[in-house]
Structures are given as structure tokens and as C-alpha cells.
Design a protein around this motif. Structure first.
Motif, PDB file in Angstrom:
ATOM      1  N   GLN A 151      22.076  38.814  36.737  1.00  0.00           N
ATOM      2  CA  GLN A 151      21.485  37.674  37.091  1.00  0.00           C
ATOM      3  C   GLN A 151      22.366  37.096  38.244  1.00  0.00           C
ATOM      4  OE1 GLN A 151      18.670  36.288  34.555  1.00  0.00           O
ATOM      5  NE2 GLN A 151      17.347  37.348  35.504  1.00  0.00           N
ATOM      6  N   CYS A 152      22.377  37.421  39.276  1.00  0.00           N
ATOM      7  CA  CYS A 152      23.728  37.088  40.411  1.00  0.00           C
ATOM      8  C   CYS A 152      23.049  36.732  42.243  1.00  0.00           C
ATOM      9  CB  CYS A 152      24.920  36.901  40.555  1.00  0.00           C
ATOM     10  SG  CYS A 152      25.179  36.024  38.868  1.00  0.00           S
ATOM     11  N   ARG A 153      23.551  36.851  43.327  1.00  0.00           N
ATOM     12  CA  ARG A 153      23.233  36.358  44.477  1.00  0.00           C
ATOM     13  C   ARG A 153      24.689  36.546  45.714  1.00  0.00           C
ATOM     14  NH1 ARG A 153      18.265  37.032  47.888  1.00  0.00           N
ATOM     15  NH2 ARG A 153      17.145  36.736  45.769  1.00  0.00           N
ATOM     16  N   PHE A 154      24.874  37.304  46.005  1.00  0.00           N
ATOM     17  CA  PHE A 154      25.697  36.844  47.044  1.00  0.00           C
ATOM     18  C   PHE A 154      25.445  37.602  47.922  1.00  0.00           C
ATOM     19  CE2 PHE A 154      27.408  39.731  43.391  1.00  0.00           C
ATOM     20  CZ  PHE A 154      28.616  38.757  43.163  1.00  0.00           C
ATOM     21  N   GLU A 155      25.601  36.311  49.680  1.00  0.00           N
ATOM     22  CA  GLU A 155      25.275  35.875  50.776  1.00  0.00           C
ATOM     23  C   GLU A 155      26.320  35.453  51.114  1.00  0.00           C
ATOM     24  OE1 GLU A 155      21.962  33.350  50.553  1.00  0.00           O
ATOM     25  OE2 GLU A 155      20.355  34.685  49.517  1.00  0.00           O
ATOM     26  N   ARG A 156      26.722  36.586  52.506  1.00  0.00           N
ATOM     27  CA  ARG A 156      27.309  36.181  53.504  1.00  0.00           C
ATOM     28  C   ARG A 156      28.945  35.690  52.305  1.00  0.00           C
ATOM     29  NH1 ARG A 156      24.631  36.768  57.810  1.00  0.00           N
ATOM     30  NH2 ARG A 156      22.803  36.591  58.265  1.00  0.00           N
ATOM     31  N   GLY A 157      29.277  36.682  51.738  1.00  0.00           N
ATOM     32  CA  GLY A 157      30.330  36.460  51.376  1.00  0.00           C
ATOM     33  C   GLY A 157      31.416  37.576  51.170  1.00  0.00           C
ATOM     34  N   SER A 158      32.614  37.672  50.615  1.00  0.00           N
ATOM     35  CA  SER A 158      33.000  38.569  50.732  1.00  0.00           C
ATOM     36  C   SER A 158      34.363  39.198  49.130  1.00  0.00           C
ATOM     37  CB  SER A 158      34.252  37.971  51.748  1.00  0.00           C
ATOM     38  OG  SER A 158      35.459  39.614  51.709  1.00  0.00           O
ATOM     39  N   LEU A 159      34.100  40.503  49.111  1.00  0.00           N
ATOM     40  CA  LEU A 159      34.858  40.627  47.838  1.00  0.00           C
ATOM     41  C   LEU A 159      35.711  42.186  48.297  1.00  0.00           C
ATOM     42  CD1 LEU A 159      32.642  41.960  44.173  1.00  0.00           C
ATOM     43  CD2 LEU A 159      34.691  40.392  45.367  1.00  0.00           C
ATOM     44  N   ALA A 160      36.414  41.802  49.806  1.00  0.00           N
ATOM     45  CA  ALA A 160      37.819  42.730  50.473  1.00  0.00           C
ATOM     46  C   ALA A 160      39.064  42.823  49.817  1.00  0.00           C
ATOM     47  CB  ALA A 160      37.596  41.902  51.991  1.00  0.00           C
ATOM     48  N   ALA A 161      38.554  44.123  49.840  1.00  0.00           N
ATOM     49  CA  ALA A 161      40.670  43.903  48.792  1.00  0.00           C
ATOM     50  C   ALA A 161      40.401  43.524  47.473  1.00  0.00           C
ATOM     51  CB  ALA A 161      41.821  43.623  49.730  1.00  0.00           C
ATOM     52  N   ALA A 162      39.687  43.112  47.051  1.00  0.00           N
ATOM     53  CA  ALA A 162      39.810  43.013  45.240  1.00  0.00           C
ATOM     54  C   ALA A 162      39.626  43.957  44.722  1.00  0.00           C
ATOM     55  CB  ALA A 162      38.390  42.097  45.090  1.00  0.00           C
ATOM     56  N   VAL A 163      40.517  44.041  43.836  1.00  0.00           N
ATOM     57  CA  VAL A 163      41.179  44.687  43.313  1.00  0.00           C
ATOM     58  C   VAL A 163      40.538  44.201  41.168  1.00  0.00           C
ATOM     59  CG1 VAL A 163      42.795  46.288  41.672  1.00  0.00           C
ATOM     60  CG2 VAL A 163      42.940  45.683  44.213  1.00  0.00           C
ATOM     61  N   LEU A 164      39.016  45.458  41.453  1.00  0.00           N
ATOM     62  CA  LEU A 164      38.337  44.875  39.975  1.00  0.00           C
ATOM     63  C   LEU A 164      38.209  46.126  38.346  1.00  0.00           C
ATOM     64  CD1 LEU A 164      35.436  42.876  41.572  1.00  0.00           C
ATOM     65  CD2 LEU A 164      37.983  41.961  40.326  1.00  0.00           C
ATOM     66  N   ASP A 165      39.117  46.055  37.616  1.00  0.00           N
ATOM     67  CA  ASP A 165      38.478  46.701  37.485  1.00  0.00           C
ATOM     68  C   ASP A 165      37.426  47.078  36.052  1.00  0.00           C
ATOM     69  OD1 ASP A 165      40.041  49.690  35.015  1.00  0.00           O
ATOM     70  OD2 ASP A 165      40.140  48.104  33.555  1.00  0.00           O
ATOM     71  N   GLN A 166      36.618  47.646  35.536  1.00  0.00           N
ATOM     72  CA  GLN A 166      35.659  48.063  34.756  1.00  0.00           C
ATOM     73  C   GLN A 166      34.438  46.467  34.907  1.00  0.00           C
ATOM     74  OE1 GLN A 166      35.935  49.840  31.029  1.00  0.00           O
ATOM     75  NE2 GLN A 166      38.203  49.093  31.352  1.00  0.00           N
ATOM     76  N   PRO A 167      34.566  45.930  36.335  1.00  0.00           N
ATOM     77  CA  PRO A 167      33.599  45.024  37.239  1.00  0.00           C
ATOM     78  C   PRO A 167      31.933  45.623  36.253  1.00  0.00           C
ATOM     79  CG  PRO A 167      33.825  46.396  38.673  1.00  0.00           C
ATOM     80  CD  PRO A 167      34.543  46.489  37.520  1.00  0.00           C
ATOM     81  N   ARG A 168      31.138  44.545  36.001  1.00  0.00           N
ATOM     82  CA  ARG A 168      29.349  44.636  35.882  1.00  0.00           C
ATOM     83  C   ARG A 168      28.651  44.056  37.208  1.00  0.00           C
ATOM     84  NH1 ARG A 168      27.480  47.555  31.461  1.00  0.00           N
ATOM     85  NH2 ARG A 168      25.200  47.058  31.154  1.00  0.00           N
ATOM     86  N   PHE A 169      28.023  44.427  37.323  1.00  0.00           N
ATOM     87  CA  PHE A 169      26.878  44.180  38.244  1.00  0.00           C
ATOM     88  C   PHE A 169      25.496  43.853  37.596  1.00  0.00           C
ATOM     89  CE2 PHE A 169      30.346  44.352  40.708  1.00  0.00           C
ATOM     90  CZ  PHE A 169      30.790  43.203  41.775  1.00  0.00           C
ATOM     91  N   THR A 170      24.850  43.518  36.597  1.00  0.00           N
ATOM     92  CA  THR A 170      23.550  43.528  36.357  1.00  0.00           C
ATOM     93  C   THR A 170      22.653  42.616  37.337  1.00  0.00           C
ATOM     94  OG1 THR A 170      24.610  44.003  34.543  1.00  0.00           O
ATOM     95  CG2 THR A 170      21.802  44.034  34.641  1.00  0.00           C
ATOM     96  N   ASP A 171      21.056  43.508  37.196  1.00  0.00           N
ATOM     97  CA  ASP A 171      20.710  42.260  38.239  1.00  0.00           C
ATOM     98  C   ASP A 171      20.739  41.728  39.641  1.00  0.00           C
ATOM     99  OD1 ASP A 171      18.185  43.251  36.595  1.00  0.00           O
ATOM    100  OD2 ASP A 171      19.395  42.313  34.900  1.00  0.00           O
ATOM    101  N   CYS A 172      21.229  42.218  40.661  1.00  0.00           N
ATOM    102  CA  CYS A 172      22.065  41.467  41.075  1.00  0.00           C
ATOM    103  C   CYS A 172      21.763  41.554  43.277  1.00  0.00           C
ATOM    104  CB  CYS A 172      23.705  41.487  41.461  1.00  0.00           C
ATOM    105  SG  CYS A 172      24.569  40.763  39.916  1.00  0.00           S
TER     106      CYS A 172
END
Length: 231
Positions: free
Chosen positions: A51-72
Motif C-alpha cells: 500500500q505504497c505510492r511512488f511519485e517522481r522517484g527513482s529505482l534506476a539501476a537498483a538491484v532487488l532480489d525477490q522484491p514484492r509490490f502489493t497495492d502500489c
């Protein structure tokens, strides 16, 4: 045949603004607004966003193993070249997100919508799509090798040069899309394609089958009738 429906909307409640964030291993973000937060280049495993909102942010070139996004909800953000290994996205909406070169390999996407996203050269190899809709997206050169696309829908997308080798497309819907030069065209067996998209697809099929398409077929010369032998 797969049953299609629109992706379910994210279930959001009141969100608390959060100006900074650190992606530690197994970090949990719940009911927060991440506006302008720069997470570019971060590396972490098993991070959860609920239950998160991302606005004008950056995950560029991030390295995430098994991330989970629910109700985003993700809007006007930069995920270019992010490497998400075995991601899980559930009831998530991405709008105007730059995903050029992003990798979402072997992931599970359920009730996810991509609207006006730039995902050229993005990789969704061996991902499973369930009630996922791409609308008005740039998917040129995107890689769907081995993906399960039976309940995926593409509307008004540019799929020029996209790769579908060994994908399961039985039941996928493609409407008003540019399918020029796609790879693995025979893997589209069982998909439903709008009539207007068939011209470019026909040329791709012809090349895959080794058929030369000529603008003009040379006219056959006049036939010469054999003369009966004289007695």
C-alpha cells in the motif's frame, strides 16, 4: 481459453509521507507516500512495499532480489535499468514510468496495469502475467521470452522488434499494436490480434517461413502452343 478482465485497482488507504528511505535486506514499507525519493542503484533482497505510492522517484539501476509490490501506485518515476529478480507485483498500477532496459525476469504479475510507460528493451523473460494490461506503452525490443502471456493484454503499444520466443500467448489480446519485426512470431499461436495489425504481422510471418514478399510478381511470358507433328 483464458478469461480476461480488467486489472483490479490497488487498495490504498491514508498514506504517511516519507522523505527518505533505505533499502535494507528484508525491509518493509507499508502505507507510505514516497515522493521524490531517490533509491537509484540500491541493492537489497526480499524488500516489500505494501500500500505504497511512488511519485517522481527513482529505482534506476537498483538491484532487488525477490522484491514484492502489493497495492502500489507508481507514477512519473524512473526504473530504467533496474534489475528485479523474481519480483512479485499484485494490484499495482504504473503510469508514465521509464523502464528502459529494466529486468523483471521470472516474476509474477497479477492485476497489474502499465499505462503510457516507456519500457523499450525491458526484459520480462519467463514471467507469469495474470490480468495484466499494457496501454499506450513503448515496448520496442522488449523481451518476453518464455513468458506466460495467456492473460495479458496489449492496447495501442509499440511492440516493434519485441521478442516472444517460447512464450505462451494462447489467449493473449493485442489491439492496435505495432507488431513489425517481432521475434518468435510463431509463439503468437492462439493469441487474438486486431485485424488492422495483421499487415505488419503477415510480413513477419512470411520472413519466419522463408517466403519472399515481392512488390510485383513478374508476368509470365506468352505460352507457345505445341504444333502437331506432320504426318
Amino acid at each position: 481459453m483464458s478469461v480476461h478482465r480488467a486489472p483490479a485497482d490497488p487498495r490504498l488507504t491514508t498514506l504517511a509521507p516519507q522523505q527518505e528511505a533505505d533499502l535494507d535486506h528484508e525491509a518493509l514499507f507499508r502505507r507510505v507516500l514516497l515522493a521524490g525519493v531517490d533509491l537509484a542503484g540500491h541493492e537489497a533482497d526480499l524488500v516489500e512495499f505494501e500500500q505504497c505510492r511512488f511519485e517522481r522517484g527513482s529505482l534506476a539501476a537498483a538491484v532487488l532480489d525477490q522484491p514484492r509490490f502489493t497495492d502500489c501506485v507508481v507514477e512519473h518515476s524512473d526504473w530504467a535499468n533496474a534489475k528485479l529478480t523474481k519480483p512479485a507485483l499484485l494490484r499495482t498500477r504504473l503510469t508514465s514510468v521509464r523502464m528502459t532496459g529494466a529486468q523483471c525476469s521470472a516474476g509474477t504479475l497479477r492485476d497489474v496495469s502499465f499505462d503510457a510507460c516507456r519500457a523499450d528493451l525491458a526484459a520480462f523473460r519467463f514471467a507469469t502475467f495474470a490480468h495484466v494490461r499494457f496501454t499506450g506503452c513503448n515496448l520496442t525490443g522488449a523481451d518476453f521470452t518464455g513468458a506466460d502471456l495467456r492473460r495479458a493484454e496489449f492496447v495501442s503499444c509499440d511492440l516493434t522488434g519485441a521478442q516472444f520466443s517460447n512464450a505462451n500467448c494462447a489467449g493473449a489480446l493485442l489491439t492496435d499494436c505495432d507488431l513489425s519485426g517481432i521475434g518468435g512470431v510463431t509463439s503468437l499461436a492462439g493469441a487474438t490480434v486486431a485485424a488492422g495489425d495483421l499487415v505488419a504481422l503477415a510480413h513477419t510471418f512470411a520472413r519466419a517461413l522463408g517466403i519472399t514478399v515481392a512488390s510485383e510478381v513478374p508476368a509470365a511470358g506468352p505460352r507457345t502452343r505445341a504444333r502437331p507433328a506432320s504426318g
